[in-house]
Scaffold this motif. Structure first.
Motif, PDB file in Angstrom:
ATOM      1  N   GLY A  72       0.712  -1.182   0.020  1.00 17.12           N
ATOM      2  CA  GLY A  72      -0.078  -0.355   0.118  1.00 17.12           C
ATOM      3  C   GLY A  72       0.691   1.020  -0.011  1.00 17.12           C
ATOM      4  O   GLY A  72       2.056   1.130   0.940  1.00 17.12           O
ATOM      5  N   ALA A  73       0.509   2.723  -0.784  1.00 21.55           N
ATOM      6  CA  ALA A  73       1.432   3.120  -0.673  1.00 21.55           C
ATOM      7  C   ALA A  73      -0.210   4.987  -1.054  1.00 21.55           C
ATOM      8  O   ALA A  73      -1.089   4.858  -1.570  1.00 21.55           O
ATOM      9  CB  ALA A  73       2.199   3.733  -2.239  1.00 21.55           C
ATOM     10  N   PHE A  74       0.618   5.941   0.107  1.00 23.39           N
ATOM     11  CA  PHE A  74      -0.790   6.578   0.535  1.00 23.39           C
ATOM     12  C   PHE A  74       0.000   8.200   0.842  1.00 23.39           C
ATOM     13  O   PHE A  74       0.794   8.471   1.375  1.00 23.39           O
ATOM     14  CB  PHE A  74      -1.228   6.040   1.602  1.00 23.39           C
ATOM     15  CG  PHE A  74      -1.826   4.990   2.034  1.00 23.39           C
ATOM     16  CD1 PHE A  74      -3.503   4.618   1.087  1.00 23.39           C
ATOM     17  CD2 PHE A  74      -1.054   3.712   2.260  1.00 23.39           C
ATOM     18  CE1 PHE A  74      -3.684   3.004   1.195  1.00 23.39           C
ATOM     19  CE2 PHE A  74      -1.371   2.454   2.746  1.00 23.39           C
ATOM     20  CZ  PHE A  74      -2.703   1.947   1.733  1.00 23.39           C
ATOM     21  N   ASN A  75      -0.412   8.604   0.158  1.00 19.22           N
ATOM     22  CA  ASN A  75      -0.735  10.377   1.026  1.00 19.22           C
ATOM     23  C   ASN A  75      -1.664  11.207   1.248  1.00 19.22           C
ATOM     24  O   ASN A  75      -2.474  10.027   1.662  1.00 19.22           O
ATOM     25  CB  ASN A  75      -0.682  10.786  -0.626  1.00 19.22           C
ATOM     26  CG  ASN A  75       0.687  11.640  -1.611  1.00 19.22           C
ATOM     27  OD1 ASN A  75       1.960  11.145  -0.826  1.00 19.22           O
ATOM     28  ND2 ASN A  75       0.878  11.905  -2.223  1.00 19.22           N
ATOM     29  N   GLY A  79      -4.335  14.925   8.688  1.00 16.28           N
ATOM     30  CA  GLY A  79      -2.882  14.698   9.456  1.00 16.28           C
ATOM     31  C   GLY A  79      -2.293  15.358   8.766  1.00 16.28           C
ATOM     32  O   GLY A  79      -1.829  16.787   8.934  1.00 16.28           O
ATOM     33  N   PRO A  80      -0.870  14.527   8.868  1.00 21.33           N
ATOM     34  CA  PRO A  80       0.510  15.549   9.369  1.00 21.33           C
ATOM     35  C   PRO A  80       0.642  16.033   8.418  1.00 21.33           C
ATOM     36  O   PRO A  80       0.093  16.295   7.116  1.00 21.33           O
ATOM     37  CB  PRO A  80       1.167  13.589   9.325  1.00 21.33           C
ATOM     38  CG  PRO A  80       0.575  13.222   9.637  1.00 21.33           C
ATOM     39  CD  PRO A  80      -1.103  13.142   8.516  1.00 21.33           C
ATOM     40  N   ILE A 157     -10.961   6.622  -0.194  1.00 22.33           N
ATOM     41  CA  ILE A 157     -10.548   7.286   1.268  1.00 22.33           C
ATOM     42  C   ILE A 157      -9.879   5.599   2.136  1.00 22.33           C
ATOM     43  O   ILE A 157     -10.176   4.742   2.415  1.00 22.33           O
ATOM     44  CB  ILE A 157     -10.614   7.818   1.961  1.00 22.33           C
ATOM     45  CG1 ILE A 157     -12.310   7.817   2.796  1.00 22.33           C
ATOM     46  CG2 ILE A 157     -11.304   9.522   0.724  1.00 22.33           C
ATOM     47  CD1 ILE A 157     -12.080   8.667   3.440  1.00 22.33           C
ATOM     48  N   PHE A 158      -8.698   5.701   2.647  1.00 19.25           N
ATOM     49  CA  PHE A 158      -8.645   5.295   3.676  1.00 19.25           C
ATOM     50  C   PHE A 158      -8.544   5.930   5.394  1.00 19.25           C
ATOM     51  O   PHE A 158      -7.889   7.332   5.629  1.00 19.25           O
ATOM     52  CB  PHE A 158      -7.145   4.438   3.751  1.00 19.25           C
ATOM     53  CG  PHE A 158      -6.924   3.477   2.167  1.00 19.25           C
ATOM     54  CD1 PHE A 158      -7.233   2.197   2.661  1.00 19.25           C
ATOM     55  CD2 PHE A 158      -7.521   3.611   1.116  1.00 19.25           C
ATOM     56  CE1 PHE A 158      -7.747   1.134   1.620  1.00 19.25           C
ATOM     57  CE2 PHE A 158      -7.269   3.025   0.099  1.00 19.25           C
ATOM     58  CZ  PHE A 158      -7.648   1.653   0.401  1.00 19.25           C
ATOM     59  N   GLU A 159      -9.037   5.336   6.387  1.00 21.21           N
ATOM     60  CA  GLU A 159      -8.395   5.914   7.666  1.00 21.21           C
ATOM     61  C   GLU A 159      -7.535   5.064   8.960  1.00 21.21           C
ATOM     62  O   GLU A 159      -8.048   4.056   8.519  1.00 21.21           O
ATOM     63  CB  GLU A 159      -9.948   5.903   8.196  1.00 21.21           C
ATOM     64  CG  GLU A 159      -9.962   6.990   9.610  1.00 21.21           C
ATOM     65  CD  GLU A 159     -11.122   6.925  10.337  1.00 21.21           C
ATOM     66  OE1 GLU A 159     -11.377   7.597  11.018  1.00 21.21           O
ATOM     67  OE2 GLU A 159     -11.683   6.512   9.829  1.00 21.21           O
ATOM     68  N   LEU A 160      -6.384   5.728   9.215  1.00 20.54           N
ATOM     69  CA  LEU A 160      -5.779   5.017   9.644  1.00 20.54           C
ATOM     70  C   LEU A 160      -5.672   5.643  10.501  1.00 20.54           C
ATOM     71  O   LEU A 160      -5.939   6.652  11.918  1.00 20.54           O
ATOM     72  CB  LEU A 160      -3.745   5.598   9.041  1.00 20.54           C
ATOM     73  CG  LEU A 160      -2.650   4.623  10.200  1.00 20.54           C
ATOM     74  CD1 LEU A 160      -2.887   3.243  10.066  1.00 20.54           C
ATOM     75  CD2 LEU A 160      -2.135   5.137   9.835  1.00 20.54           C
ATOM     76  N   ILE A 253      -6.639  10.191   7.476  1.00 24.10           N
ATOM     77  CA  ILE A 253      -6.901   9.841   6.294  1.00 24.10           C
ATOM     78  C   ILE A 253      -6.379  10.331   5.465  1.00 24.10           C
ATOM     79  O   ILE A 253      -5.900  11.229   4.698  1.00 24.10           O
ATOM     80  CB  ILE A 253      -8.304  11.920   6.525  1.00 24.10           C
ATOM     81  CG1 ILE A 253      -9.498  11.409   7.151  1.00 24.10           C
ATOM     82  CG2 ILE A 253      -9.252  10.276   4.492  1.00 24.10           C
ATOM     83  CD1 ILE A 253      -9.619  10.015   7.291  1.00 24.10           C
ATOM     84  N   LEU A 254      -6.239   9.073   4.675  1.00 22.03           N
ATOM     85  CA  LEU A 254      -5.354   9.384   3.201  1.00 22.03           C
ATOM     86  C   LEU A 254      -6.209   8.462   2.148  1.00 22.03           C
ATOM     87  O   LEU A 254      -7.171   7.869   2.176  1.00 22.03           O
ATOM     88  CB  LEU A 254      -4.366   7.299   3.384  1.00 22.03           C
ATOM     89  CG  LEU A 254      -3.119   7.888   4.952  1.00 22.03           C
ATOM     90  CD1 LEU A 254      -3.152   6.144   5.124  1.00 22.03           C
ATOM     91  CD2 LEU A 254      -3.018   8.686   4.474  1.00 22.03           C
ATOM     92  N   ARG A 255      -5.547   9.094   0.935  1.00 23.30           N
ATOM     93  CA  ARG A 255      -5.690   8.515   0.025  1.00 23.30           C
ATOM     94  C   ARG A 255      -4.416   7.783  -1.370  1.00 23.30           C
ATOM     95  O   ARG A 255      -3.389   8.126  -0.899  1.00 23.30           O
ATOM     96  CB  ARG A 255      -5.706   9.662  -1.499  1.00 23.30           C
ATOM     97  CG  ARG A 255      -6.646   9.591  -2.085  1.00 23.30           C
ATOM     98  CD  ARG A 255      -7.091  10.948  -3.402  1.00 23.30           C
ATOM     99  NE  ARG A 255      -8.046  11.792  -1.897  1.00 23.30           N
ATOM    100  CZ  ARG A 255      -9.253  11.535  -1.644  1.00 23.30           C
ATOM    101  NH1 ARG A 255     -10.285  10.560  -2.280  1.00 23.30           N
ATOM    102  NH2 ARG A 255     -10.246  12.724  -1.209  1.00 23.30           N
ATOM    103  N   PRO A 256      -4.990   6.853  -1.410  1.00 22.14           N
ATOM    104  CA  PRO A 256      -4.041   6.128  -2.182  1.00 22.14           C
ATOM    105  C   PRO A 256      -2.838   6.469  -3.453  1.00 22.14           C
ATOM    106  O   PRO A 256      -4.151   6.849  -4.491  1.00 22.14           O
ATOM    107  CB  PRO A 256      -4.546   4.604  -2.664  1.00 22.14           C
ATOM    108  CG  PRO A 256      -6.133   4.762  -2.524  1.00 22.14           C
ATOM    109  CD  PRO A 256      -6.466   6.115  -2.041  1.00 22.14           C
ATOM    110  N   LEU A 257      -2.092   6.036  -3.459  1.00 18.14           N
ATOM    111  CA  LEU A 257      -1.733   6.644  -4.569  1.00 18.14           C
ATOM    112  C   LEU A 257      -2.132   5.713  -6.005  1.00 18.14           C
ATOM    113  O   LEU A 257      -2.208   4.798  -5.753  1.00 18.14           O
ATOM    114  CB  LEU A 257      -0.132   6.746  -5.245  1.00 18.14           C
ATOM    115  CG  LEU A 257       0.615   7.971  -3.823  1.00 18.14           C
ATOM    116  CD1 LEU A 257       1.869   7.394  -2.994  1.00 18.14           C
ATOM    117  CD2 LEU A 257       0.425   9.011  -4.120  1.00 18.14           C
TER     118      LEU A 257
END
Length: 262
Positions: A72-75, A79-80, A157-160, A253-257
């Motif tokens: 998995g690769a996410f921006n 978040g940060p 979206i993905f939530e970590l 909250i992340l979005r996959p590359l």
């Protein structure tokens, strides 16, 4: 029957219906995965694009050759504030993680294709720093669940989520809560899990960390709204055994590359 034993049995049955690898018949052959979550911190500007190109064209193909699938690769969406890229690697054993660097050293294609990035100079590095954490999969969901059709949805979206505890004992009780009833409530309310992991090495210990996926931000809001009023959740959170198990929650909250395999 002991109440906790009953809840554990009921929870495991519900999860196994969605994730067959967690069923009793497969426990001996399906050991828990180890999830390595890397956080690459880049400089502002073109460095982030250089890192993305390296991951897409060099690192992920090499990791796949080394036996690590579904990288998995996410921006970061929320978040940060630093330019940050998250990478998720799934290992089937600690030996896999231990041997990975050596495999990359011996991978001629990786060394040749990544030469410019790997030999970056001090004043123009490929990234500023890498922070890495290691997690062991939960009993109720020991392995990665790759969302079907995620690559076809640009709004995915993905939530970590990181749950810190004030003590090891409190952390164990919170993990027990997930293993014995909370994960089935997630599944019932549209909170689709990708992995659940107990932190073994990393920052802010003790903690558990998990990842969810949604078709978009609206679906996330809807699912969490269903979860907080779910009658089974109301019962679980009222159980004094689970009181004061979490001292801090972080949500990213992340979005996959485009090239992410998760």
């Amino acid at each position: 029957m002991n109440r906790r034993k009953f809840v554990a049995t009921a929870g495991a049955t519900s999860v196994a219906a969605v994730f067959p690898q967690t069923s009793d018949a497969n426990k001996e052959t399906q050991s828990a995965s180890f999830f390595e979550l890397r956080k690459y911190i880049s400089r502002v500007g073109s460095h982030r694009g250089r890192l993305a190109s390296f991951l897409k064209d060099v690192a992920i193909p090499a990791w796949n050759r080394a036996g690590i699938s579904n990288v998995g690769a996410f921006n970061v969406v929320h978040g940060p504030t630093d330019p940050t890229t998250y990478v998720l690697l799934t290992h089937d054993s600690l030996m896999s993680m231990n041997s990975l660097r050596g495999k990359l050293v011996d991978d001629a294609a990786y060394q040749a294709d990544g030469k410019a990035f790997l030999s970056a100079t001090l004043d123009d590095p490929g990234y500023t720093r890498v922070e890495s954490s290691l997690f062991k999969g939960f009993d109720a969901m020991p392995n990665l669940a790759v969302p079907a059709g995620a690559a076809d949805n640009a709004q995915r979206i993905f939530e970590l989520r990181i749950y810190e505890s004030h003590s090891e004992e409190a952390a164990i009780r919170k993990i027990h809560m997930f293993n014995n009833g909370e994960i089935p409530i997630f599944l019932d309310t549209g909170l689709t899990p990708v992995f659940f992991g107990e932190a073994m090495v990393g920052e802010r210990l003790p903690n558990l960390t998990y990842m969810l996926t949604f078709k978009d931000l609206a679906a996330r809001s809807e699912a969490w709204g269903k979860f907080v009023v779910h009658p089974d959740w109301e019962k679980m959170k009222a159980d004094t055994y689970y009181k004061d198990t979490v001292s801090n929650i972080t949500s990213i909250i992340l979005r996959p590359l485009p090239f992410s395999q998760v």
